[in-house]
Design an enzyme around this catalytic site. Structure first.
Site, PDB file in Angstrom:
ATOM      1  N   TYR A 100      14.007  73.141  90.202  1.00  0.00           N
ATOM      2  CA  TYR A 100      15.016  72.667  91.147  1.00  0.00           C
ATOM      3  C   TYR A 100      14.412  71.940  92.345  1.00  0.00           C
ATOM      4  CZ  TYR A 100      18.656  75.270  88.725  1.00  0.00           C
ATOM      5  OH  TYR A 100      19.543  75.711  87.775  1.00  0.00           O
ATOM      6  N   ASN A 141      12.730  76.066  84.369  1.00  0.00           N
ATOM      7  CA  ASN A 141      13.823  75.740  85.295  1.00  0.00           C
ATOM      8  C   ASN A 141      13.202  75.165  86.553  1.00  0.00           C
ATOM      9  OD1 ASN A 141      15.434  76.950  83.418  1.00  0.00           O
ATOM     10  ND2 ASN A 141      16.095  78.654  84.713  1.00  0.00           N
ATOM     11  N   GLU A 194      16.748  74.298  82.782  1.00  0.00           N
ATOM     12  CA  GLU A 194      17.688  74.092  83.891  1.00  0.00           C
ATOM     13  C   GLU A 194      17.125  73.060  84.852  1.00  0.00           C
ATOM     14  OE1 GLU A 194      19.083  77.527  86.133  1.00  0.00           O
ATOM     15  OE2 GLU A 194      19.187  78.704  84.276  1.00  0.00           O
ATOM     16  N   GLU A 206      14.462  83.597  83.880  1.00  0.00           N
ATOM     17  CA  GLU A 206      13.867  83.764  85.203  1.00  0.00           C
ATOM     18  C   GLU A 206      13.638  85.218  85.610  1.00  0.00           C
ATOM     19  OE1 GLU A 206      16.220  81.666  88.055  1.00  0.00           O
ATOM     20  OE2 GLU A 206      15.715  79.708  87.259  1.00  0.00           O
ATOM     21  N   HIS A 221      20.555  86.966  80.916  1.00  0.00           N
ATOM     22  CA  HIS A 221      20.648  86.168  82.135  1.00  0.00           C
ATOM     23  C   HIS A 221      21.235  87.080  83.230  1.00  0.00           C
ATOM     24  CE1 HIS A 221      20.870  81.764  83.600  1.00  0.00           C
ATOM     25  NE2 HIS A 221      21.102  82.513  84.659  1.00  0.00           N
ATOM     26  N   ARG A 261      23.284  75.514  76.059  1.00  0.00           N
ATOM     27  CA  ARG A 261      22.576  76.747  76.408  1.00  0.00           C
ATOM     28  C   ARG A 261      23.558  77.698  77.090  1.00  0.00           C
ATOM     29  NH1 ARG A 261      18.837  78.309  81.343  1.00  0.00           N
ATOM     30  NH2 ARG A 261      18.308  80.366  80.576  1.00  0.00           N
TER      31      ARG A 261
HETATM   32  C1  BGC Z   1      19.726  80.452  87.578  1.00  0.00           C
HETATM   33  C2  BGC Z   1      21.183  80.069  87.487  1.00  0.00           C
HETATM   34  C3  BGC Z   1      21.660  79.595  88.839  1.00  0.00           C
HETATM   35  C4  BGC Z   1      20.853  78.385  89.241  1.00  0.00           C
HETATM   36  C5  BGC Z   1      21.266  77.752  90.555  1.00  0.00           C
HETATM   37  C6  BGC Z   1      18.890  79.504  88.391  1.00  0.00           C
HETATM   38  O1  BGC Z   1      17.963  80.239  89.100  1.00  0.00           O
HETATM   39  O2  BGC Z   1      19.179  80.649  86.305  1.00  0.00           O
HETATM   40  O3  BGC Z   1      21.910  81.164  87.026  1.00  0.00           O
HETATM   41  O4  BGC Z   1      23.025  79.319  88.857  1.00  0.00           O
HETATM   42  O5  BGC Z   1      19.517  78.779  89.385  1.00  0.00           O
HETATM   43  O6  BGC Z   1      21.109  78.630  91.613  1.00  0.00           O
END
Ligand code: BGC
Length: 544
Positions: free
Chosen positions: A353, A351, A419, A211, A166, A121
């Site tokens: 995290y 995405n 992500e 995002e 992006h 990607r």
């Molecule tokens: C983004 C990336 C970023 C990652 C870590 C995501 O929100 O798409 O570009 O590097 O988070 O912060």
């Protein structure tokens, strides 16, 4: 079919990275354990495999890796402008050279092959292709660069998964108001059509926007991303509004003009952290739902259901009225626009995290702001492991929950995880290659995804690790290191050096998940008669 095994736990402190994690010892895998939650499944590793055509990918983004900011006819992006002004970015770092991926296609292909991913990607830089943002002026050198990259990927049997946007908007489009100007939807669509035309014979997975939530919020509400605006509670919603229309227009163009021949799929990538209610009270549950609706639902609801989530419309109208306005700060769609946007994503790119705890908290009438519109506060449980990034606490079970929330709210759409990753904080001088905690992070998140798929019936089709190499991490410059490969931005040749997580991620990819215990035995050469016998049924087991 899947098998749950009891695990035997031990605690290890990883002193080098400054992290203290509680981990479990298994035959092959370590993992995070959240012992404070009394949920046995949450603390166990599920063995099993993903479907045969599962996508395994790793991601980057143009401004974060390409460099060559002013070469071969590329126009300026808002990130060039923003990083060249002092004091926006950690130590005034910028993406002028970044990982120099513009000149290092071969090096990047080598490490992608090393990893064994099925897909890569990456994003296209709009101003590299259209220096002033419009199709009146096409930069052929930019098109050539992406052609070379795409051809090299395909020659290596790696499929391109391409993000059109992006965050590196052509500066000339910012000069006419950027995403708060409606006309951007038209310009974006023309840019998208050009990309479909030039690359769509080989690119079969497209992502329109990455995002929009972060672009709108960090760039126009908080001022910490380009273009650096702090127009609280106003521009943020107009930006989101245009982005939704831009996305929908591009989807329709692909669907009607290009899809019949090119036969690919096209979706959007949204960030979705999980909001866990801080208590069982109705108020906190509603507040946690608002947290998810304002982040993910803001964009997903118009696309998968139609129009903004009711709770957003109600909250923002209520606050706007209290502030003395006659109409809501959240723009509204016409019926025609609602219909234009509804149904415009073949999959949801997610995405994920982290997770936050959320509780209800009524805010004052002023100040005006996006957070204030939500009447909630969110924070991290102090017992969750820390990482190099203050906003990123690894909470794998939240990953499973957000996937289930998507399944429930949007009728189980296909999900591609676009992500997921974690970073260390370092100035890069020291090569931190022994990233045991990244192994834990990826392993445990992939495992939650397996549970979501096998046990909950979530239609998850792919997983993308963020990121291929350490790269320009926006406001944090090169200090947050998300790479599976180490890269030092002070090294003139910017050598890519594998961290320990490369081996473990490749192993997950090779196994298409987690080897069942008998498969592990076979692999370890300790196959007894029972193992041989059961091997003949492996197809049955592999169906999951
Ligand atoms: C983004 C990336 C970023 C990652 C870590 C995501 O929100 O798409 O570009 O590097 O988070 O912060």
């Amino acid at each position: 079919m899947m098998i749950w095994l009891p695990l035997h736990f031990f605690t290890i402190a990883i002193l080098t990275s400054g992290l203290k994690l509680t981990m479990a010892d298994t035959l092959n895998y370590d993992k995070f354990v959240y012992s404070e939650f009394n949920d046995p499944e949450r603390d166990q590793l599920l063995y099993g495999h993903f479907p045969d055509n599962f996508t395994w990918a790793v991601a980057t983004a143009s401004y974060q890796v390409e460099g060559a900011w002013n070469e071969d006819g590329k126009g300026l992006s808002i990130w060039d402008t923003f990083t060249h002004q002092p004091n926006h970015i950690y130590k005034n770092h910028n993406g002028d050279v970044a990982c120099d991926s513009y000149h290092k296609i071969a090096e990047d292909i080598d490490i992608l092959k090393d990893l064994g991913v099925t897909h890569y990607r990456f994003s296209l830089s709009w101003p590299r292709i259209l220096p002033d943002g419009t199709v009146d002026n096409i930069n052929n050198a930019g098109i050539d660069y992406y052609n070379r990259l795409i051809d090299a990927l395909i020659a290596a049997n790696i499929q391109p998964m391409v993000t059109l946007y992006h965050w590196d908007l052509p500066q000339s489009l910012q000069d006419i108001g950027g995403w708060s100007n409606d006309i951007l939807a038209v310009y974006f669509n023309l840019y998208a059509e050009l990309c479909f035309e030039k690359f769509g014979d080989r690119v079969k997975t497209w992502i329109t926007l990455n995002e929009p939530y972060i672009a709108a919020r960090m760039g126009h509400e908080m001022g910490v991303h380009a273009p650096g605006l702090r127009h609280q509670g106003t521009t943020i919603y107009r930006v989101g509004h245009t982005m939704l229309k831009a996305h929908a227009k591009a989807w329709h163009s692909y669907n009607t003009i290009y899809r019949p021949d090119q036969k690919g799929s096209i979706g959007i990538t949204l960030v979705g952290f999980w909001g866990e209610p801080a208590s069982d009270s109705d108020e906190d549950r509603a507040a946690a739902d608002r947290y998810v609706q304002f982040m993910l639902g803001w964009f997903a609801h118009p696309i998968f259901i139609g129009d903004y989530p009711d709770v957003m419309k109600e909250q923002i109208l209520k606050k706007s009225r209290a502030q003395g306005l006659t109409s809501s700060r959240l723009p509204s769609f016409t019926e025609e626009e609602i219909n234009l946007i509804r149904g415009t994503s073949d999959f949801i790119g997610l995405n994920y995290y982290t997770t936050q705890l959320v509780r209800h908290a009524e805010t004052e009438t002023l100040p005006v702001g996006f957070l204030e519109d939500q009447d909630q506060v969110a924070w991290y449980n102090e017992s969750w492991p820390k990482t190099g990034v203050p906003w990123l606490r690894p909470v794998p079970w939240g990953f499973r929950k957000i996937m289930n929330w998507i399944k429930m709210n949007y009728d189980n759409p296909p999900i591609i995880i676009t992500e997921n990753g974690v970073a260390e904080f370092s100035d890069g001088k020291e090569q931190l290659l022994n990233d045991t905690w990244r192994i834990q992070y990826i392993t445990s998140h992939v495992n939650e995804m397996l549970k979501a798929h096998h046990k909950d019936g979530v239609d998850v089709r792919g997983y993308t690790a963020w990121s291929l190499t350490d790269s320009f991490e926006w406001t944090a410059g090169y200090a947050y290191r998300f790479g599976l490969y180490y890269m030092n931005a002070d090294d003139p040749i910017r050598k890519r050096i594998p961290k320990a997580s490369v081996d473990s991620f490749s192993e997950i990819i090779r196994n298409n998940g987690f080897l069942l215990p008998y498969e592990q035995e076979i692999k370890m050469g300790a196959m007894g008669t029972f193992g041989k016998w059961i091997q003949s049924f492996s197809q049955v087991f592999r169906k999951g």
